[in-house]
Structures are given as C-alpha cells and as structure tokens.
Design a protein around this motif. Structure first.
Motif, short mmCIF file in Angstrom:
data_model
loop_
_atom_site.label_atom_id
_atom_site.label_comp_id
_atom_site.label_asym_id
_atom_site.label_seq_id
_atom_site.Cartn_x
_atom_site.Cartn_y
_atom_site.Cartn_z
N ASP A 101 -0.80 -15.37 8.79
CA ASP A 101 -0.86 -16.59 7.98
C ASP A 101 -2.11 -17.40 8.32
O ASP A 101 -2.81 -17.90 7.43
CB ASP A 101 0.40 -17.42 8.21
CG ASP A 101 0.53 -18.58 7.25
OD1 ASP A 101 0.80 -18.34 6.05
OD2 ASP A 101 0.36 -19.74 7.68
N ARG A 102 -2.41 -17.53 9.61
CA ARG A 102 -3.59 -18.27 10.05
C ARG A 102 -4.86 -17.64 9.51
O ARG A 102 -5.76 -18.33 9.02
CB ARG A 102 -3.64 -18.33 11.59
CG ARG A 102 -4.75 -19.24 12.12
CD ARG A 102 -5.12 -18.91 13.56
NE ARG A 102 -5.67 -17.56 13.70
CZ ARG A 102 -6.90 -17.20 13.32
NH1 ARG A 102 -7.71 -18.06 12.74
NH2 ARG A 102 -7.32 -15.96 13.50
N MET A 103 -4.96 -16.31 9.60
CA MET A 103 -6.15 -15.62 9.09
C MET A 103 -6.37 -15.93 7.61
O MET A 103 -7.50 -16.16 7.18
CB MET A 103 -6.01 -14.10 9.25
CG MET A 103 -6.22 -13.58 10.63
SD MET A 103 -6.11 -11.76 10.59
CE MET A 103 -4.89 -11.50 11.84
N ILE A 104 -5.29 -15.92 6.86
CA ILE A 104 -5.39 -16.16 5.42
C ILE A 104 -5.84 -17.59 5.15
O ILE A 104 -6.84 -17.82 4.45
CB ILE A 104 -4.05 -15.85 4.72
CG1 ILE A 104 -3.75 -14.35 4.80
CG2 ILE A 104 -4.10 -16.32 3.26
CD1 ILE A 104 -2.34 -13.98 4.37
N HIS A 140 -11.36 -19.56 2.91
CA HIS A 140 -12.63 -20.28 3.04
C HIS A 140 -13.81 -19.31 3.07
O HIS A 140 -14.94 -19.72 3.35
CB HIS A 140 -12.63 -21.12 4.32
CG HIS A 140 -11.54 -22.14 4.33
ND1 HIS A 140 -11.54 -23.27 3.53
CD2 HIS A 140 -10.37 -22.19 5.03
CE1 HIS A 140 -10.45 -23.97 3.74
NE2 HIS A 140 -9.72 -23.34 4.64
N GLY A 141 -13.54 -18.02 2.81
CA GLY A 141 -14.62 -17.02 2.79
C GLY A 141 -15.11 -16.63 4.17
O GLY A 141 -16.19 -16.06 4.31
N ILE A 142 -14.33 -16.92 5.21
CA ILE A 142 -14.72 -16.58 6.58
C ILE A 142 -14.15 -15.21 6.93
O ILE A 142 -12.93 -15.01 6.88
CB ILE A 142 -14.21 -17.65 7.58
CG1 ILE A 142 -14.82 -19.02 7.24
CG2 ILE A 142 -14.50 -17.24 9.02
CD1 ILE A 142 -14.17 -20.18 7.98
N GLU A 156 5.15 3.92 5.05
CA GLU A 156 4.39 4.98 4.37
C GLU A 156 3.21 4.42 3.58
O GLU A 156 2.37 5.16 3.10
CB GLU A 156 5.32 5.73 3.40
CG GLU A 156 6.50 6.38 4.08
CD GLU A 156 7.52 6.86 3.08
OE1 GLU A 156 7.71 8.09 3.00
OE2 GLU A 156 8.12 6.01 2.37
N GLY A 157 3.20 3.12 3.44
CA GLY A 157 2.13 2.40 2.76
C GLY A 157 2.15 0.96 3.23
O GLY A 157 3.11 0.51 3.84
N ILE A 158 1.08 0.25 2.94
CA ILE A 158 0.97 -1.17 3.31
C ILE A 158 0.65 -1.96 2.05
O ILE A 158 -0.28 -1.63 1.31
CB ILE A 158 -0.15 -1.41 4.35
CG1 ILE A 158 0.06 -0.59 5.62
CG2 ILE A 158 -0.27 -2.91 4.64
CD1 ILE A 158 1.22 -1.00 6.49
N VAL A 159 1.43 -3.01 1.81
CA VAL A 159 1.19 -3.90 0.68
C VAL A 159 0.40 -5.11 1.18
O VAL A 159 0.87 -5.84 2.06
CB VAL A 159 2.53 -4.36 0.05
CG1 VAL A 159 2.29 -5.40 -1.04
CG2 VAL A 159 3.28 -3.15 -0.52
N LEU A 160 -0.80 -5.26 0.65
CA LEU A 160 -1.64 -6.42 0.97
C LEU A 160 -1.28 -7.53 -0.01
O LEU A 160 -1.89 -7.67 -1.07
CB LEU A 160 -3.12 -6.05 0.86
CG LEU A 160 -3.61 -4.87 1.69
CD1 LEU A 160 -5.10 -4.62 1.46
CD2 LEU A 160 -3.31 -5.07 3.17
N ALA A 161 -0.24 -8.30 0.33
CA ALA A 161 0.31 -9.30 -0.58
C ALA A 161 -0.31 -10.66 -0.34
O ALA A 161 0.38 -11.67 -0.23
CB ALA A 161 1.83 -9.34 -0.44
N GLY A 162 -1.59 -10.67 -0.26
CA GLY A 162 -2.39 -11.89 -0.20
C GLY A 162 -3.68 -11.54 -0.93
O GLY A 162 -4.34 -10.57 -0.57
N THR A 163 -4.02 -12.29 -1.94
CA THR A 163 -5.17 -11.91 -2.77
C THR A 163 -6.47 -11.86 -1.98
O THR A 163 -7.40 -11.19 -2.39
CB THR A 163 -5.32 -12.87 -3.97
OG1 THR A 163 -5.34 -14.22 -3.50
CG2 THR A 163 -4.17 -12.69 -4.95
N GLU A 164 -6.51 -12.51 -0.82
CA GLU A 164 -7.74 -12.52 -0.02
C GLU A 164 -7.78 -11.41 1.04
O GLU A 164 -8.84 -11.15 1.61
CB GLU A 164 -7.90 -13.86 0.71
CG GLU A 164 -7.85 -15.08 -0.18
CD GLU A 164 -6.43 -15.56 -0.45
OE1 GLU A 164 -6.28 -16.47 -1.28
OE2 GLU A 164 -5.47 -15.02 0.13
#
Length: 194
Positions: free
Chosen positions: A120-123, A129-131, A153-161
């Motif tokens: 959450d912090r990374m996002i 902020h483009g960092i 078996e897969g990873i969902v990247l459920a954050g648009t960034e």
C-alpha cells in the motif's frame, strides 16, 4: 471516448475517512455526467474505487464495465485456479474485488499481513507520484515470489500503477495487469457494437 477525470484528493480523502458514501457520490456524479454526454457504457479506471462500483453501476442506465469481473474472466481463461493479488490495502481488505474470482471458483491469496502495508505504501507514497525505486521493485518481487511459493499460478496486479514497477521478468508465474485487461475489455465492448 469520453473521460471524466475526477480530482483524486477528495476521493482519497473519502477512502482514508472510510466515507464510502462520499466516494460513491463523487464517482456517481462523474458517471452520470458521462452518460448525459452520450456515453453508451461506463467504467472506473481504478481498482480501489471499485469498492463503490455497485452504487455507481446502479446510478446509470448504460452497461458498467467492471475491472475485477474482466480480470477474473481473464484468469479463468488462463485456467488458473489460484492467484495472488497485490493492491492497495482497501482492495486487499475488501471482498468487492475477490468476489468475481470466488464466483468462478478461483482462490485468491494475498501478501502476508506484514507485507500488505508495504505494498500500500509503495502505491500511495511512490507509484501514484511517478516515483520508481529499485528497492521497492526488489521488495515487490520478493512478495510476488512468496505468493508463487504458496501456490499462486498467476499474480493479479490490482493497482493501475503497479505495472510501472514490475514486469513479467519479476515473477515466477504469469501476471495479469488489470489496467491492460480493463482496456482490452472496453475496446472489445466498443468494437463489438454491444
């Protein structure tokens, strides 16, 4: 294509305050303005904001293209029965995102309790902020590997960034970028003449 780009700060403030009705009001206003402008379908181009998708969908008379529904369909098409999910704390904590997966018999696993605040912090403190930090990439890579080790078996990247930070080389298993999946769903809908 019509776009209503809402000011993120009031939406973020509503999320942080747990004011889901306030968030819904902001997004409903945007969805209705799009419909009034001639939109024949509506989507919310953000994962976490789908916490109020039911209210937004009910507020318009046109189809609502749901990012988690589209992603769950893509995962089902890949014949994966267990996937890891990385997202904001709100998305990882609620069932609004995992329900479409569960309805298709797909098990969703999350990062460990200790890892979730870091994702959450990374996002929110970096990616929005483009960092882009190599240390965060390394940490996220370890989180992805940990979920694969637990059977994903897969990873969902459920954050648009999140796709800004990792790519397919960072995971032992295929990744599903919800932004790409949602755009593909919208294009398929538009081109099908639905």
């Amino acid at each position: 294509m019509l776009i209503n780009s809402v000011d993120f700060q009031p939406v973020d403030d509503a999320e942080n305050a747990g004011d889901w009705d306030g968030m819904a009001r902001l997004l409903i206003e945007g969805a209705q303005s799009l419909q009034e402008g001639g939109a024949e379908a509506v989507l919310i181009a953000a994962n976490t904001m789908h916490a109020v998708a039911d209210q937004v969908s009910a507020s318009v008379d046109v189809p609502f293209l749901h990012i988690a529904e589209a992603t769950a369909t893509a995962v089902q098409g890949a014949r994966q029965r267990k996937v890891g999910l990385v997202a904001t704390a709100t998305t990882m904590a609620g069932d609004f995102y995992t329900k479409p997966f569960e309805e298709r018999g797909i098990e969703v696993i999350l990062p460990s309790e200790e890892e979730r605040p870091e994702v959450d912090r990374m996002i929110y403190e970096e990616l929005v902020h483009g960092i882009i930090k190599d240390t965060s990439r390394k940490t996220l890579r370890q989180i992805l590997h940990g979920m694969a080790d637990r059977g994903a078996e897969g990873i969902v990247l459920a954050g648009t960034e999140i796709g800004l930070l990792v790519d397919e080389d960072d995971s032992q298993v295929p990744m599903h970028d919800t932004t790409e999946i949602h755009v593909d769903q919208a294009l398929d809908w538009m081109l099908s003449g639905s």
